[in-house]
Design an enzyme around this catalytic site. Structure first.
Site, short mmCIF file in Angstrom:
data_model
loop_
_atom_site.label_atom_id
_atom_site.label_comp_id
_atom_site.label_asym_id
_atom_site.label_seq_id
_atom_site.Cartn_x
_atom_site.Cartn_y
_atom_site.Cartn_z
CD GLU A 47 -73.30 112.75 79.45
OE1 GLU A 47 -73.37 111.95 78.59
OE2 GLU A 47 -73.83 114.03 79.43
CG ASN A 107 -74.26 116.18 82.50
OD1 ASN A 107 -73.46 115.36 83.33
ND2 ASN A 107 -74.70 115.78 81.34
CE LYS A 124 -72.93 117.32 77.91
NZ LYS A 124 -73.80 116.28 77.73
CD GLU A 143 -77.30 116.43 78.07
OE1 GLU A 143 -76.28 116.99 78.89
OE2 GLU A 143 -76.90 115.57 76.94
CB CYS A 169 -71.39 113.41 76.40
SG CYS A 169 -72.48 112.62 74.86
CG ASN A 194 -75.40 108.63 78.62
OD1 ASN A 194 -76.06 107.81 79.01
ND2 ASN A 194 -74.40 109.11 79.49
#
Ligand code: CDT
Length: 311
Positions: A47, A107, A124, A143, A169, A194
């Site tokens: 990621e 993302n 994502k 995020e 993730c 991450n």
């Protein structure tokens, strides 16, 4: 060999804040070259593989963060990855921060085939963390400030002789992620992560517990959907913040068949036999035979938990 996809899970060691794209791509390219030398069909990167994990930094003006995003893929910095893939017949999957021509931020993870063509894109869906600065946390995870939730769902693609999917993730913590791809017959899921070694709201939570959570959901997702899962970390001490490692490849029985030994750039290789997904797909997890969708409506109709009223 029919059914076999040789996968290289390309763990990244830490990327410091001031490490430029070119240097990072050089590291990724070295991993891709190793993957090619070891006969891989596909190399899976993590990621946000091109930068440090920038959502840990707060900016009042989010436009200040646009320098962490890619406006084109491939762009000047990432083109060598595509050229190597096309020139040497190796596919890859890469996570990065995407800034669209319309000014939208995602993302994102892409899937590139052996000709160097982007054949799949995933954005994502489950964005963890928070949108505003929260001083009570030991570190920020912004995020929700810098990305909008993905707008593509969880597609799968036929390539490399199988059915391939991606997620990113935090998505791995949600069984719905795996099941939506399972319902499309997915045989191999690529995911990068991450994951901080500590919990910003629960300092007593250990790195071992964090690794346990990571493995638990990836192994369950693999078994319950009879699919291979390739989990790829960005690991180690990044700008004073530690990320768990644990890059691994998980078989359709949920076993970790190979894993990284370090917290550095490291390639983990395995022959993933997609035919091994068949037994469970045709028996225990024959969805057509055994699922009872009439009892699952709440999953799609209700977002938050609502316990029954107390007496
Ligand atoms: N990158 C990312 O999604 N990280 C989150 C940290 C949240 S802590 C539960 C993760 O799920 O690993």
């Amino acid at each position: 060999m029919p059914g076999i996809v040789k996968v290289g899970a390309a763990q990244s060691g830490p990327i410091q804040k001031d490490e430029g794209r070119q240097a990072v791509v050089g590291r990724l390219l070295a991993l891709m070259k190793e993957a090619h030398a070891r006969g891989c069909d596909l190399v899976v990167f993590t990621e946000l593989a091109l930068t440090t994990f920038f959502p840990r930094y707060y900016a009042d003006d989010r436009a200040e963060m646009d320098s962490w995003f890619e406006t084109e893929m491939p762009g000047a910095a990432t083109r060598p990855l595509f050229e190597f893939a096309a020139g040497n017949g190796i596919g890859f999957s890469l996570g990065y921060a995407e800034l669209t021509p319309e000014g939208r931020h995602f993302n994102t993870q892409i899937l590139v085939d052996k000709t160097g063509a982007v054949i799949g894109k995933y954005r994502k869906v489950h964005l963890p963390g928070h949108a505003e600065h929260e001083p009570e946390r030991t570190f920020q995870h912004l995020e929700k400030r810098y990305f909008e939730p993905g707008d593509i769902g969880f597609p799968v693609w036929r390539t490399l002789g199988g059915v391939m999917g991606m997620c990113i993730c935090n998505d791995r913590r949600w069984p719905e992620t795996f099941r939506v791809m399972g319902l499309q017959g997915v045989e191999l899921i690529m995911l990068g992560y991450n994951t901080p070694s500590g919990n910003s709201l629960k300092p007593e939570e250990s790195a071992e517990t964090r690794m346990h959570h990571s493995r638990l959901c990836m192994q369950a997702g693999a078994y319950q959907n009879a699919t291979w899962v390739v989990g790829v970390a960005k690991a180690g001490e990044e700008d004073g913040h530690h990320l768990i490692a644990g890059t691994c490849i998980i078989d359709p029985d949920g076993f970790v068949v190979t894993e990284a030994e370090t917290e550095d750039d490291e390639l983990v290789v395995y022959d993933c036999d997609l035919d091994e997904t068949k037994f469970l797909k045709e028996t225990t997890f024959n969805f057509e035979a055994h699922r009872r969708v009439e009892h699952y409506r709440l999953i799609a109709d209700r977002t938050g938990a609502k316990p029954p009223p107390e007496d």
